[in-house]
Motif scaffolding. Structure first.
Motif, PDB file in Angstrom:
ATOM      1  N   ALA A   1     -82.689  58.323  48.688  1.00  0.00           N
ATOM      2  CA  ALA A   1     -82.661  56.875  48.461  1.00  0.00           C
ATOM      3  C   ALA A   1     -84.010  56.386  47.956  1.00  0.00           C
ATOM      4  N   ALA A   2     -85.099  56.925  48.528  1.00  0.00           N
ATOM      5  CA  ALA A   2     -86.436  56.553  48.057  1.00  0.00           C
ATOM      6  C   ALA A   2     -86.629  56.973  46.608  1.00  0.00           C
ATOM      7  N   GLY A   3     -86.099  58.158  46.255  1.00  0.00           N
ATOM      8  CA  GLY A   3     -86.190  58.626  44.879  1.00  0.00           C
ATOM      9  C   GLY A   3     -85.465  57.724  43.902  1.00  0.00           C
ATOM     10  N   THR A   4     -84.294  57.217  44.295  1.00  0.00           N
ATOM     11  CA  THR A   4     -83.549  56.333  43.391  1.00  0.00           C
ATOM     12  C   THR A   4     -84.300  55.025  43.160  1.00  0.00           C
ATOM     13  N   TRP A   5     -84.933  54.509  44.200  1.00  0.00           N
ATOM     14  CA  TRP A   5     -85.676  53.253  44.030  1.00  0.00           C
ATOM     15  C   TRP A   5     -86.978  53.471  43.272  1.00  0.00           C
ATOM     16  N   MET A   6     -87.538  54.682  43.374  1.00  0.00           N
ATOM     17  CA  MET A   6     -88.713  54.984  42.561  1.00  0.00           C
ATOM     18  C   MET A   6     -88.342  55.001  41.089  1.00  0.00           C
ATOM     19  N   LEU A   7     -87.157  55.507  40.774  1.00  0.00           N
ATOM     20  CA  LEU A   7     -86.674  55.457  39.395  1.00  0.00           C
ATOM     21  C   LEU A   7     -86.426  54.016  38.948  1.00  0.00           C
ATOM     22  N   ALA A   8     -85.928  53.186  39.858  1.00  0.00           N
ATOM     23  CA  ALA A   8     -85.726  51.769  39.533  1.00  0.00           C
ATOM     24  C   ALA A   8     -87.064  51.091  39.253  1.00  0.00           C
ATOM     25  N   PHE A   9     -88.085  51.430  40.060  1.00  0.00           N
ATOM     26  CA  PHE A   9     -89.439  50.909  39.870  1.00  0.00           C
ATOM     27  C   PHE A   9     -89.964  51.313  38.495  1.00  0.00           C
ATOM     28  N   LEU A  10     -89.830  52.590  38.160  1.00  0.00           N
ATOM     29  CA  LEU A  10     -90.270  53.095  36.861  1.00  0.00           C
ATOM     30  C   LEU A  10     -89.491  52.448  35.729  1.00  0.00           C
ATOM     31  N   ASP A  11     -88.199  52.319  35.894  1.00  0.00           N
ATOM     32  CA  ASP A  11     -87.348  51.751  34.850  1.00  0.00           C
ATOM     33  C   ASP A  11     -87.763  50.328  34.492  1.00  0.00           C
ATOM     34  N   SER A  12     -88.034  49.502  35.494  1.00  0.00           N
ATOM     35  CA  SER A  12     -88.401  48.107  35.230  1.00  0.00           C
ATOM     36  C   SER A  12     -89.763  48.002  34.556  1.00  0.00           C
ATOM     37  N   LEU A  13     -90.708  48.857  34.941  1.00  0.00           N
ATOM     38  CA  LEU A  13     -92.023  48.819  34.296  1.00  0.00           C
ATOM     39  C   LEU A  13     -91.929  49.278  32.844  1.00  0.00           C
ATOM     40  N   LEU A  14     -91.125  50.310  32.586  1.00  0.00           N
ATOM     41  CA  LEU A  14     -90.910  50.752  31.211  1.00  0.00           C
ATOM     42  C   LEU A  14     -90.226  49.661  30.385  1.00  0.00           C
ATOM     43  N   HIS A  15     -89.229  49.009  30.996  1.00  0.00           N
ATOM     44  CA  HIS A  15     -88.497  47.945  30.302  1.00  0.00           C
ATOM     45  C   HIS A  15     -89.416  46.758  30.025  1.00  0.00           C
ATOM     46  N   TRP A  16     -90.328  46.464  30.938  1.00  0.00           N
ATOM     47  CA  TRP A  16     -91.293  45.375  30.761  1.00  0.00           C
ATOM     48  C   TRP A  16     -92.136  45.619  29.506  1.00  0.00           C
TER      49      TRP A  16
END
Length: 501
Positions: A362-377
């Motif tokens: 679960a922590a890994g999935t949210w780390m990907l979400a964190f990365l995804d939003s920064l990349l999208h930004w």
């Protein structure tokens, strides 16, 4: 006492705005001109303060019908959840600097400043910064202190309880290297008690910042109120009582979403810090670390709606660098635990050994979400790379943090986020929430879909994240160009690479 040291004879942004609003309130009682300021409000974003006011025409020529319409309009404004749409005027009173350019900006409205900037950049960057995509102005959703009580919350909330001459040191650590606190306990107690009084009087019902500061006070100087248990908290998928301190952060998030169009990042940062600290209190609290990364990811998701420009959101960018540092020290590394000391007694900063695999995944999935939003930004702000922790040379580069998870956990996390089955939950014990989360017996995990063009199935970056040794370089982080100009991407047809350091 106010946050932000007074340097020589100058006031900080908040102090300048506060004094200006106080002066306007005094002048309001004396002004007899045809056009009079009816109400002058302290207006706050997460890193800026300015003045807003409603203007009403008075005089002998004003008919009874007009006066009644004005009173109805004013009452309508007071009843609206989003007060800024009813304000007729704004005024910048806290532009820093002694240059002629800085001085010329003071006294102008927010709209005027952006219009002047747009005219100067005609024919240049098509992605102009506007109040609608600016973090500094919260995309038209600032907090307007329309009551004296809200203004007092802002004043008390800005009391700085740290000691020492270094503002940077005071805001990043509350204990010195020798373990001696860097803050004043009695001042923290005073601030906490004042905020509780304002909370009980209902002055924080529209003010997330006040709730966050009260929760922060309770973390460092707890009181019986903060340690009370709340049963009727309204948090989904949690049937047990929670501490009042956690409830304060939850309230701030709910107000941000309900009244301010989810424009604020700080409620997620504060809640993330709270869960991060709680997650290190023992193995039974490990699930809290998942909630911490989840809230950091939600902060990144909120940030990604803004257009990045150095003068507007540099501070926000730096906040994510601080978050990456905290995650490296308190989430992914676990050198302080007894279990880690036994496994590697002579090694520091070893990767955390997760007690439960489901927590790690679960922590890994949210780390990907964190990365995804920064990349999208980055992608929606144009072709320029600007997020510090997306640079491979950064000490707390996201790719380095990702390496702390085992290969099996990383691959499972990627599969869950990028699987074609997303965003549907796959078990009768799971439910889907509105923010891309799948709740598994009160444990949330991110299930996509991802928004970044660099974090899609089969991309170079995803392939690197799934390898036994994570190696992410310039090529994997190259920002793809959208020749159609969609989603705010540049349309020059060229590929932008991160500058090599």
């Amino acid at each position: 006492i106010l946050r932000g040291n007074i340097d020589a004879k100058s006031l900080d942004c908040f102090g300048s705005a506060l004094i200006s609003i106080a002066a306007c309130q005094i002048l309001q009682q004396k002004q007899q001109q045809k056009q009079t300021i009816v109400c002058s409000y302290l207006t706050l974003s997460e890193d800026h303060a300015y003045e807003s006011h409603v203007v009403k025409t008075v005089g002998e020529s004003t008919s009874t019908e007009q006066q009644q319409q004005q009173r109805q309009q004013q009452q309508h404004c007071q009843q609206q959840q989003h007060i800024p749409i009813c304000l007729e005027q704004t005024c910048e009173v806290a532009i820093p600097g002694n240059t002629l350019n800085a001085k010329a900006k003071r006294g102008k409205s927010v709209a005027q400043l952006f219009d002047e900037q747009a005219k100067k950049r005609e024919g240049g960057d098509a992605l102009l910064l506007t109040p609608a995509n600016s973090w500094l102005y919260l995309a038209h959703h600032p907090v307007v202190c329309q009551t004296t009580g809200m203004t007092l919350v802002a004043l008390v909330g800005n009391i700085n309880c740290t000691l020492g001459n270094s503002t940077k040191q005071a805001t990043t650590k509350l204990s010195s290297d020798n373990g001696v606190p860097n803050f004043s306990g009695p001042l923290y107690d005073l601030k906490r008690d004042l905020l509780w009084t304002l909370y009980d009087l209902g002055h924080m019902n529209k003010f997330p910042f006040g709730l966050l500061e009260l929760g922060d006070c309770e973390e460092y100087r707890s009181s019986p109120k903060g340690e009370a248990w709340v049963s009727d908290h309204g948090m989904p998928d949690i049937d047990e009582p929670i501490l009042m301190n956690e409830y304060l952060f939850w309230q701030a998030i709910q107000i941000n979403q309900r009244l301010y169009n989810n424009a604020q990042t700080y409620p997620y940062f504060y809640a993330g810090h709270y869960h991060k600290d709680a997650g290190n209190e023992g193995d039974e609290h490990e699930f809290r670390l998942v909630h911490a990364i989840q809230h950091y990811a939600l902060a990144a998701q909120t940030a990604s709606q803004y257009h990045y420009q150095g003068m507007d959101s540099t501070a926000l960018n730096q906040h994510f660098s601080t978050v990456a540092m905290l995650m490296a020290e308190d989430v992914w590394n676990d050198s302080s635990s007894d279990r880690q000391a036994q496994a590697a007694p002579n090694k520091k900063n070893t990767s955390r050994q997760w007690v439960k695999d489901e927590n790690a995944i679960a922590a890994g999935t949210w780390m990907l979400a964190f990365l995804d939003s920064l990349l999208h930004w980055e992608e929606r702000s144009g072709a320029k790379s600007f997020v510090e922790i997306l640079s491979p040379s950064h000490k707390h580069f996201v790719g380095k943090l990702w390496q702390h998870l085992s290969l099996a956990v990383r691959q499972q996390s990627v599969k869950l986020v990028l699987s074609s089955a997303s965003p549907e939950c796959t078990s009768s014990a799971e439910t889907t929430t509105g923010d891309g989360a799948c709740v598994i017996r009160s444990l949330p995990r991110f299930i996509g879909p991802t928004r970044s063009k660099r974090l899609q199935t089969g991309s170079m970056l995803v392939k690197s994240l799934e390898r036994p040794k994570v190696v992410v370089g310039e090529m994997e982080l190259t920002i793809p160009m959208d020749t159609n100009g969609n989603d705010g991407l540049a349309s020059s047809g060229r590929r932008s690479k991160r500058r090599r350091s």
